[in-house]
Each structure stands twice: as C-alpha cells, then as structure tokens.
Design a protein around this motif. Structure first.
Motif, PDB file in Angstrom:
ATOM      1  N   PRO A   7      30.880  39.270  41.633  1.00  0.00           N
ATOM      2  CA  PRO A   7      31.918  39.368  40.609  1.00  0.00           C
ATOM      3  C   PRO A   7      32.015  38.075  39.819  1.00  0.00           C
ATOM      4  O   PRO A   7      31.520  37.038  40.242  1.00  0.00           O
ATOM      5  N   SER A   8      32.653  38.177  38.688  1.00  0.00           N
ATOM      6  CA  SER A   8      32.847  36.979  37.866  1.00  0.00           C
ATOM      7  C   SER A   8      34.197  36.353  38.234  1.00  0.00           C
ATOM      8  O   SER A   8      35.098  36.297  37.424  1.00  0.00           O
ATOM      9  N   ALA A   9      34.309  35.918  39.482  1.00  0.00           N
ATOM     10  CA  ALA A   9      35.563  35.341  39.973  1.00  0.00           C
ATOM     11  C   ALA A   9      35.303  34.039  40.726  1.00  0.00           C
ATOM     12  O   ALA A   9      35.806  33.846  41.822  1.00  0.00           O
ATOM     13  N   PRO A  10      34.524  33.110  40.134  1.00  0.00           N
ATOM     14  CA  PRO A  10      34.236  31.870  40.874  1.00  0.00           C
ATOM     15  C   PRO A  10      35.482  31.042  41.145  1.00  0.00           C
ATOM     16  O   PRO A  10      35.545  30.341  42.155  1.00  0.00           O
ATOM     17  N   ASP A  11      36.495  31.130  40.271  1.00  0.00           N
ATOM     18  CA  ASP A  11      37.727  30.371  40.514  1.00  0.00           C
ATOM     19  C   ASP A  11      38.460  30.892  41.749  1.00  0.00           C
ATOM     20  O   ASP A  11      38.979  30.104  42.539  1.00  0.00           O
ATOM     21  N   LEU A  12      38.445  32.199  41.956  1.00  0.00           N
ATOM     22  CA  LEU A  12      39.065  32.759  43.160  1.00  0.00           C
ATOM     23  C   LEU A  12      38.283  32.377  44.404  1.00  0.00           C
ATOM     24  O   LEU A  12      38.861  32.035  45.432  1.00  0.00           O
ATOM     25  N   PHE A  13      36.959  32.438  44.316  1.00  0.00           N
ATOM     26  CA  PHE A  13      36.126  32.032  45.454  1.00  0.00           C
ATOM     27  C   PHE A  13      36.379  30.573  45.806  1.00  0.00           C
ATOM     28  O   PHE A  13      36.575  30.229  46.974  1.00  0.00           O
TER      29      PHE A  13
END
Length: 141
Positions: A7-13
């Motif tokens: 997913p395009s959620a690197p900030d959440l990761f």
C-alpha cells in the motif's frame, strides 16, 4: 485486497514500526505496533502493553484506537499493524477482540495493512477479517 502490491502508506508503517519498539512485552517478547489514519488525516500510533496479570494486557490496536478517540477523531480510514521480526514471514493480523474494536470505528471496506518489522506482507479489508460483523448499525446507529 491485493496481497502482492504494498500500500501507499509508508507514513503509517513508519509510525507503527517506531511505536512497536516501545512496546512493553516482557512476558511474551512479542512486540506489536499499530498506526491508524483517522478521518482528519492524523496518525495515531500505539503498541502492545503486557501485564503480569495476563488478561489485563492491551493490544497495539486498542492503544491506537484509544489515542484516536482521545484526540477527538471517531473514524478509521486506514490501519497498519507491524508484528514480528524482519523476515519472519509472520502475518500478524489483529486478534478477534481488536477486529471488533476496529469495527466500532471502521466499515467493511477499511484497509488493514500487515507488515513485519522489515516490510509489507499483505493487506485485507475489515470485511475480509471480520465477515458478517456486528456493529453500531445493528443497533440503529
């Protein structure tokens, strides 16, 4: 959801991975971090907190949800869970209790992305993890 494309959620990761390192897991040694993106766009990250009286522990998802609610937000738009060491191959999905907690603040199409400490593993919707769920709509809310 796709279990191949991250997913395009690197900030959440990044938030969940960093919070995972702060977990209080002296009994199991199994650290988990979770990060929620709420309807305001804010990120709320939490970790698991174990207790010597085992049933009194708290999952990372529950911690993140509590922080989200305390900030004034009430809707989860996306969730990341990080559990297991890098390269472990572990798929650490939310436990049954946390699936129900997530359901209180999310709909069946809400994406839940699973990582280990090294990176992306798989994504699900809440509906895939908790089919035929019971939620606020069952009570007329």
């Amino acid at each position: 959801m796709s279990d191949h494309a991250p997913p395009s959620a690197p900030d959440l990761f990044d938030a969940a991975k960093a919070t995972r390192l702060l977990a209080h897991a002296p009994y199991s040694g199994f650290k988990v971090g979770a990060a929620i993106r709420s309807e305001s766009g804010r990120i709320h990250a939490g970790c698991n907190v174990e207790n010597a009286a085992y049933p009194q522990g708290q999952c990372a998802e529950a911690t993140a949800i509590g922080l989200m609610v305390a900030s004034g937000d009430r809707r989860i738009t996306e969730l990341v869970v990080v559990g297991g060491e890098a390269g472990s191959g572990l798929i650490c999905t939310p436990c049954g209790g946390c699936r129900q907690r997530i359901r209180e603040f999310a709909g069946p199409d809400t994406p839940i992305h699973i990582y280990d400490a090294g990176g992306y593993r798989q994504s699900f919707t809440l509906g895939e993890l908790l089919p035929f769920s019971f939620g606020p709509d069952n009570l007329g809310f």
